[in-house]
Write a protein that holds these residues in place. Structure first.
Motif, short mmCIF file in Angstrom:
data_model
loop_
_atom_site.label_atom_id
_atom_site.label_comp_id
_atom_site.label_asym_id
_atom_site.label_seq_id
_atom_site.Cartn_x
_atom_site.Cartn_y
_atom_site.Cartn_z
N LYS A 100 -46.67 -59.83 -25.18
CA LYS A 100 -45.92 -60.87 -25.87
C LYS A 100 -46.75 -61.55 -26.96
N HIS A 101 -48.08 -61.51 -26.83
CA HIS A 101 -48.97 -62.17 -27.78
C HIS A 101 -49.71 -61.18 -28.68
N CYS A 102 -49.44 -59.90 -28.49
CA CYS A 102 -50.23 -58.87 -29.16
C CYS A 102 -49.76 -58.63 -30.59
N LYS A 103 -50.72 -58.69 -31.52
CA LYS A 103 -50.45 -58.42 -32.92
C LYS A 103 -51.04 -57.05 -33.29
N LYS A 104 -50.71 -56.59 -34.49
CA LYS A 104 -51.22 -55.29 -34.94
C LYS A 104 -52.75 -55.29 -34.96
N THR A 184 -51.97 -48.55 -25.53
CA THR A 184 -51.98 -49.02 -26.91
C THR A 184 -50.72 -48.57 -27.67
N GLN A 185 -50.23 -47.38 -27.35
CA GLN A 185 -49.00 -46.92 -27.99
C GLN A 185 -47.82 -47.80 -27.56
N ALA A 186 -47.80 -48.16 -26.27
CA ALA A 186 -46.74 -49.03 -25.78
C ALA A 186 -46.81 -50.40 -26.46
N LEU A 187 -48.03 -50.89 -26.69
CA LEU A 187 -48.18 -52.17 -27.39
C LEU A 187 -47.69 -52.06 -28.83
N ARG A 188 -47.98 -50.95 -29.49
CA ARG A 188 -47.50 -50.75 -30.86
C ARG A 188 -45.97 -50.72 -30.90
N ASN A 189 -45.38 -50.21 -29.83
CA ASN A 189 -43.92 -50.11 -29.76
C ASN A 189 -43.28 -51.41 -29.27
N GLY A 190 -44.10 -52.38 -28.90
CA GLY A 190 -43.56 -53.63 -28.37
C GLY A 190 -42.90 -53.46 -27.02
N ASP A 191 -43.40 -52.52 -26.23
CA ASP A 191 -42.79 -52.20 -24.93
C ASP A 191 -43.68 -52.76 -23.81
#
Length: 227
Positions: A100-104, A184-191
């Motif tokens: 929820k707080h993760c940016k690019k 990290t891929q899931a974070l990039r996808n906002g999942d």
């Protein structure tokens, strides 16, 4: 800023140094730890070494046996079961909250840390692998802004770190795999759910390696109360 204001007290610096020795497998399960030996090995005085041992014993990273011997506890099946249960509760939750707080820029930093993990694996750098793996997870967990849960995770890593060193010694780094790229891929996808699942699977895999390699069925799991 004034350097005197930002400099850590000596006892805190020594505590962090000893903590990293345990986290990254410089002290192996069953190895005795003495105040004078520790002070000599890291070049400090007896008082900060004693304080570091006291704090790490309170955190469960060290135990005191009946003969007053202080050591890194050997892993038992019962202890591993408890650690795994709590890790699988706390750490995937931290990963989900972190999304929820993760940016690019945060994802890019995680990918940089994962590249350090891969580089350490490639050259067989066990300590480098353990440290980079820790940095990856706790950078991610730090994004969750959940200090109570993060503190619990930190304590659990102190208890499992020396056993992970045993795993690396048995299998070698070349045989280690992880689920960092999926995370990290899931974070990039906002999942958030996929991030949570990737970290949970990463934990299960690591704990299974410990179960197969580092569990001592005959080790004593009950330290005495020194308070």
């Amino acid at each position: 800023m004034n350097q005197l204001v930002t400099k850590k007290p000596e006892h805190e610096t020594i505590y962090l140094r000893v903590k990293e020795m345990i986290l990254f497998g410089e002290v192996v399960p069953g190895q005795p730890v003495t105040i004078h030996g520790l002070a000599e090995s890291i070049g400090t005085g007896v008082t900060p070494a004693r304080e570091a041992i006291r704090r790490l014993t309170a955190e469960g990273a060290l135990v005191t046996r009946e003969n007053r011997r202080i050591e890194v506890p050997e892993m038992t099946a019962h202890r591993l079961q408890q650690i795994e249960l709590v890790r699988l509760t706390v750490e995937p939750a931290l990963a989900q909250m972190a999304e929820k707080h993760c940016k690019k820029s945060n994802v890019a930093e995680l990918e940089r840390l994962d590249a350090q993990v891969d580089a350490a694996i490639q050259i067989g750098d066990v300590r480098g692998y353990l440290e980079a793996n820790y940095r990856f997870h706790f950078y991610l967990y730090g994004l969750a802004d959940a200090q109570i849960l993060r503190r619990i995770a930190e304590t659990l890593w102190l208890r499992i770190g020396p056993s992970l060193r045993v795993v690396c010694g048995r299998y070698g780094t070349a045989n280690l795999v992880d689920h960092h790229r999926a995370a990290t891929q899931a974070l990039r996808n906002g999942d958030a759910v996929a991030t949570q699942e990737a970290i949970a699977e990463d934990i299960r895999q690591g704990m299974e390696f410990v179960r197969q390699t580092a569990v001592n069925e005959h080790a004593s799991s009950d330290p005495i109360d020194t308070n």
